[in-house]
Design an enzyme around this catalytic site. Sequence first.
Site, PDB file in Angstrom:
ATOM      1  N   GLU A   1       0.843  -1.152   0.017  1.00  0.00           N
ATOM      2  CA  GLU A   1       0.000   0.036  -0.018  1.00  0.00           C
ATOM      3  C   GLU A   1       1.006   1.324  -0.003  1.00  0.00           C
ATOM      4  O   GLU A   1       2.012   1.218   0.115  1.00  0.00           O
ATOM      5  CB  GLU A   1      -1.043  -0.052   1.275  1.00  0.00           C
ATOM      6  CG  GLU A   1      -2.346  -0.311   0.995  1.00  0.00           C
ATOM      7  CD  GLU A   1      -3.229   0.853   0.538  1.00  0.00           C
ATOM      8  OE1 GLU A   1      -2.510   1.842  -0.061  1.00  0.00           O
ATOM      9  OE2 GLU A   1      -4.296   0.741   0.589  1.00  0.00           O
TER      10      GLU A   1
ATOM     11  N   ARG B   1      -7.264   0.506  13.408  1.00  0.00           N
ATOM     12  CA  ARG B   1      -5.649   0.847  13.280  1.00  0.00           C
ATOM     13  C   ARG B   1      -5.919   2.146  12.201  1.00  0.00           C
ATOM     14  O   ARG B   1      -6.810   2.408  11.563  1.00  0.00           O
ATOM     15  CB  ARG B   1      -5.036  -0.249  12.688  1.00  0.00           C
ATOM     16  CG  ARG B   1      -5.542  -0.617  11.187  1.00  0.00           C
ATOM     17  CD  ARG B   1      -4.351  -1.548  10.671  1.00  0.00           C
ATOM     18  NE  ARG B   1      -4.739  -2.259   9.269  1.00  0.00           N
ATOM     19  CZ  ARG B   1      -4.699  -1.526   8.260  1.00  0.00           C
ATOM     20  NH1 ARG B   1      -4.144  -0.445   8.199  1.00  0.00           N
ATOM     21  NH2 ARG B   1      -5.052  -2.469   7.216  1.00  0.00           N
TER      22      ARG B   1
ATOM     23  N   ASP C   1      -9.966   2.460  -3.177  1.00  0.00           N
ATOM     24  CA  ASP C   1      -9.040   2.324  -2.109  1.00  0.00           C
ATOM     25  C   ASP C   1      -7.991   3.585  -2.520  1.00  0.00           C
ATOM     26  O   ASP C   1      -8.559   4.688  -2.207  1.00  0.00           O
ATOM     27  CB  ASP C   1      -8.176   1.129  -2.542  1.00  0.00           C
ATOM     28  CG  ASP C   1      -7.513   0.640  -1.335  1.00  0.00           C
ATOM     29  OD1 ASP C   1      -6.937   1.561  -0.486  1.00  0.00           O
ATOM     30  OD2 ASP C   1      -7.394  -0.717  -0.905  1.00  0.00           O
TER      31      ASP C   1
END
Length: 318
Positions: free
Chosen positions: A18, A123, A220
């Site tokens: 990522e 998170r 995303d």
Amino acid sequence: MNTLRAHVCAPPPGRLCEGPVWDPRTGELLWVDIRGGHIHRATLTGSTPDLAPRATISLDPPVSAVLPCASGGLLAAMGDTIFRVDSSVAAERSSEKSPGGTFAQALSPVVTLPLPDDGVRRRLNDAKVDPRGRLLVGTMAESDDGAGSAGLYRLDPDGTLITLRTGVTISNGLGWSPDGRTLYYADSPTHRVDFFDYDLDTGTLSEGRSFARFPDGEPDGLTVDAQGNVWIAVWGAGQVRAFDPSGNLHTTVEVGPSQVSSCAFAGPDLDVLVITTAAEGGAAREPGAGRLFACVPGVIGLPSTPFADERLVHADGR
């Protein structure tokens, strides 16, 4: 509509790669493998182009984002805390170090998010620096009962933490228009990217409006090019899709693996689109899952702004 195909790059696969970002100071691409706790660095090579792995910083997972700092170090999002990685470690040219060793000693906590102790696992997730050097970072729920329990936060250069949005489930996909006055943002389970008026002087947002929808996947990570087109990684669809500033789809990049997680423009001319993918669950069996991919789409990206951490460095003397 244009259709492009990305090619696989040399770095070995990760589990959840990522957050790619080009660091012009070192001429390297940075990205993370969230589950592995790795910060990877590579240089662009060849005319195809490809990526040559340079070094790996290994920390305690999850490490969800890495970004350059104006001081010369790096900013890393780990678990519920933002850390600054010392500049001497950020410039390390050696290969992988073990967690708890040299690198762990070089971490300086900047801020820990005040996440509620309500049984929902959360998170930190995607993070970007705005054009004035402030950090925007989101959280995400990792448990099934976490819908609407995450948020989006702004970390100012003096260490002040401000809540920008609540009621989010998976905060993702941050990017600004070329003039910095529009913020593009995804709460992935909504299957859309929204856009907001962004006040550069105050770092505050208007109410969001729908920019693009994705019925066949979840948006995303994203990036914006110099013409204002928004390039969005579509998790589950195996593609990056580019939309003009009016929200019209004009380019599709076929990647291959279904879990396309993010994208960024890289290289000295910012003309290479680098794409990260993941190998989570059953997708791990897909060819190329967890690898990095690249293509040359014929446009250039916007230069990234480092986090303006000079005041933090002055405050703690490091």
